[in-house]
Design a protein around this motif. Structure first.
Motif, mmCIF file in Angstrom:
data_model
loop_
_atom_site.group_PDB
_atom_site.id
_atom_site.type_symbol
_atom_site.label_atom_id
_atom_site.label_comp_id
_atom_site.label_asym_id
_atom_site.label_seq_id
_atom_site.Cartn_x
_atom_site.Cartn_y
_atom_site.Cartn_z
ATOM 1 N N ARG A 32 -153.381 2.031 16.162
ATOM 2 C CA ARG A 32 -152.949 0.833 16.892
ATOM 3 C C ARG A 32 -151.422 0.807 17.023
ATOM 4 O O ARG A 32 -150.887 0.430 18.063
ATOM 5 C CB ARG A 32 -153.442 -0.430 16.177
ATOM 6 C CG ARG A 32 -154.913 -0.721 16.390
ATOM 7 C CD ARG A 32 -155.276 -2.104 15.874
ATOM 8 N NE ARG A 32 -155.214 -2.157 14.411
ATOM 9 C CZ ARG A 32 -156.245 -1.934 13.614
ATOM 10 N NH1 ARG A 32 -157.429 -1.621 14.135
ATOM 11 N NH2 ARG A 32 -156.119 -2.019 12.300
ATOM 12 N N LYS A 74 -145.718 1.982 24.493
ATOM 13 C CA LYS A 74 -145.331 1.112 25.612
ATOM 14 C C LYS A 74 -143.816 1.026 25.752
ATOM 15 O O LYS A 74 -143.304 0.694 26.819
ATOM 16 C CB LYS A 74 -145.916 -0.285 25.408
ATOM 17 C CG LYS A 74 -147.439 -0.322 25.392
ATOM 18 C CD LYS A 74 -147.952 -1.708 25.039
ATOM 19 C CE LYS A 74 -149.469 -1.726 24.929
ATOM 20 N NZ LYS A 74 -149.973 -3.065 24.508
ATOM 21 N N MET A 111 -142.447 -2.608 17.497
ATOM 22 C CA MET A 111 -142.647 -3.132 18.832
ATOM 23 C C MET A 111 -142.802 -4.655 18.763
ATOM 24 O O MET A 111 -143.488 -5.178 17.880
ATOM 25 C CB MET A 111 -143.898 -2.504 19.469
ATOM 26 C CG MET A 111 -144.277 -3.076 20.814
ATOM 27 S SD MET A 111 -142.960 -3.006 22.046
ATOM 28 C CE MET A 111 -142.791 -1.240 22.278
ATOM 29 N N ARG A 112 -142.152 -5.353 19.671
ATOM 30 C CA ARG A 112 -142.222 -6.807 19.731
ATOM 31 C C ARG A 112 -142.796 -7.220 21.079
ATOM 32 O O ARG A 112 -142.491 -6.620 22.112
ATOM 33 C CB ARG A 112 -140.841 -7.425 19.533
ATOM 34 C CG ARG A 112 -140.186 -7.054 18.206
ATOM 35 C CD ARG A 112 -138.912 -7.822 17.968
ATOM 36 N NE ARG A 112 -138.301 -7.438 16.692
ATOM 37 C CZ ARG A 112 -137.378 -8.162 16.062
ATOM 38 N NH1 ARG A 112 -136.965 -9.309 16.585
ATOM 39 N NH2 ARG A 112 -136.864 -7.746 14.920
ATOM 40 N N GLU A 113 -143.597 -8.258 21.054
ATOM 41 C CA GLU A 113 -144.218 -8.738 22.286
ATOM 42 C C GLU A 113 -143.143 -9.151 23.289
ATOM 43 O O GLU A 113 -142.215 -9.885 22.969
ATOM 44 C CB GLU A 113 -145.124 -9.935 21.980
ATOM 45 C CG GLU A 113 -145.926 -10.417 23.174
ATOM 46 C CD GLU A 113 -146.883 -11.524 22.828
ATOM 47 O OE1 GLU A 113 -147.522 -12.066 23.759
ATOM 48 O OE2 GLU A 113 -146.999 -11.866 21.634
ATOM 49 N N GLY A 114 -143.274 -8.624 24.497
ATOM 50 C CA GLY A 114 -142.327 -8.943 25.546
ATOM 51 C C GLY A 114 -141.109 -8.039 25.606
ATOM 52 O O GLY A 114 -140.290 -8.159 26.524
ATOM 53 N N TRP A 115 -140.979 -7.122 24.634
ATOM 54 C CA TRP A 115 -139.812 -6.233 24.593
ATOM 55 C C TRP A 115 -140.120 -4.843 25.167
ATOM 56 O O TRP A 115 -139.272 -3.971 25.163
ATOM 57 C CB TRP A 115 -139.319 -6.068 23.155
ATOM 58 C CG TRP A 115 -138.604 -7.258 22.589
ATOM 59 C CD1 TRP A 115 -138.879 -8.576 22.797
ATOM 60 C CD2 TRP A 115 -137.481 -7.217 21.707
ATOM 61 N NE1 TRP A 115 -138.011 -9.368 22.091
ATOM 62 C CE2 TRP A 115 -137.137 -8.564 21.404
ATOM 63 C CE3 TRP A 115 -136.735 -6.206 21.116
ATOM 64 C CZ2 TRP A 115 -136.088 -8.911 20.560
ATOM 65 C CZ3 TRP A 115 -135.687 -6.537 20.275
ATOM 66 C CH2 TRP A 115 -135.365 -7.878 20.001
ATOM 67 N N GLU A 116 -141.338 -4.632 25.674
ATOM 68 C CA GLU A 116 -141.755 -3.294 26.078
ATOM 69 C C GLU A 116 -140.819 -2.686 27.129
ATOM 70 O O GLU A 116 -140.347 -1.552 26.979
ATOM 71 C CB GLU A 116 -143.191 -3.321 26.613
ATOM 72 C CG GLU A 116 -144.237 -3.668 25.566
ATOM 73 C CD GLU A 116 -144.479 -5.174 25.426
ATOM 74 O OE1 GLU A 116 -145.460 -5.549 24.761
ATOM 75 O OE2 GLU A 116 -143.688 -5.965 25.990
ATOM 76 N N ALA A 170 -149.304 0.828 20.554
ATOM 77 C CA ALA A 170 -148.365 -0.251 20.875
ATOM 78 C C ALA A 170 -146.963 0.313 21.095
ATOM 79 O O ALA A 170 -146.255 -0.076 22.040
ATOM 80 C CB ALA A 170 -148.348 -1.283 19.753
#
Length: 269
Positions: A76, A83, A36-41, A80
């Motif tokens: 965790r 999402k 998972m990458r931030e902003g890619w949800e 994540a």
């Protein structure tokens, strides 16, 4: 009729989400696999996505991290990944130096979290992890009958210094019954990644891996599964061989993984 679905790995990908999907489609892949990458949800929610989860801080886990800490990382990672609404999660978890009893205890925790979050988890066969070795993994599967795997035989070729699955037909049949996903990278006796699987020099290794993957495929087809998922996972970070002087690589990873994807789609249909 069982359908093959192939995925583009995000390992080493430095572009945007939109560029990743465009590249995947251009190379014939059905979706993406990666952490998972931030902003890619939202983007992952709209894609065919296989999540990746890593415990122990990094791809090679910190050696003194115990099962509780790996369990916290797993929780965790699951939260994540959810999402992005993944199809399932491929997990690199546990540590090779643990006792067998600790490996089993963590496996039980792993299965409990799978049920708690209702997210299918697939434990990857990987160096430095609790599944680092074929015969250790065999014994773990005996203790954990619900555990499902991502089969990446390239690691075991390196660890055992041989095309090991040719010598273990019974183990291959067991793995076929526990296989949720395949990482289609070709390893050899001295490493987990040949420079390019299309080279005549590595024909024996390529044909061996195709033969093993077919064993997994045939089992799934016999048991009337709807889909079979595979990710060509040739990657950077020391896996990709290059000139020690110039740093020049033999071939771009995108080209290698695209070739491997085409090969899979030609064989498994």
């Amino acid at each position: 009729m069982m359908k093959l679905r192939t995925y583009q790995t995000l390992w080493g990908w430095e572009g945007s989400a939109e560029e990743a999907l465009l590249a995947a489609r251009g190379r014939g892949f059905d979706g993406l696999e990666g952490r998972m990458r931030e902003g890619w949800e939202d983007f992952f929610c709209e894609s065919d996505y296989i999540a990746e989860i890593v415990t122990g801080d990094d791809y090679a886990p910190k050696i003194r991290k115990g099962i509780r800490e790996h369990g916290d990382d797993l929780r965790r990672g699951i939260e994540a990944s959810l999402k992005g609404k993944p199809r399932f999660a491929n997990v690199l978890a546990g540590c090779d130096w643990w006792s067998f009893e600790d490996k089993v205890a963590f496996g039980e925790m792993f299965l409990e979290m799978e049920k708690e979050y209702q997210l299918p988890l697939s434990l990857e066969t990987h160096r430095s992890r609790m599944t680092f070795h074929p015969w250790v993994t065999r014994d773990l599967l005996a203790e954990l009958p619900e555990l499902m795997l991502t089969c990446d035989f390239s690691h075991w070729c390196c660890v055992t210094e041989r095309l090991v699955m040719d010598e273990e037909p019974e183990l291959l049949r067991l793995l076929a019954s526990r296989c949720r996903h395949v990482h289609a990278r070709v390893g050899y006796d001295q490493g987990p990644q040949v420079p390019a699987p299309r080279l005549e020099k590595y024909r024996e290794e390529l044909e061996a891996h195709l033969r093993w993957w077919k064993g997994l495929w045939d089992f799934s087809k016999l048991h009337e599964r709807d889909e079979f998922t595979m990710t060509p996972e040739f990657g950077p970070d020391g896996y990709q061989q290059s000139s020690p002087e110039s740093g020049e690589v033999f071939a771009p990873l995108g080209e290698i993984n695209s070739w491997m994807g085409d090969c899979l789609r030609a064989v498994f249909r």
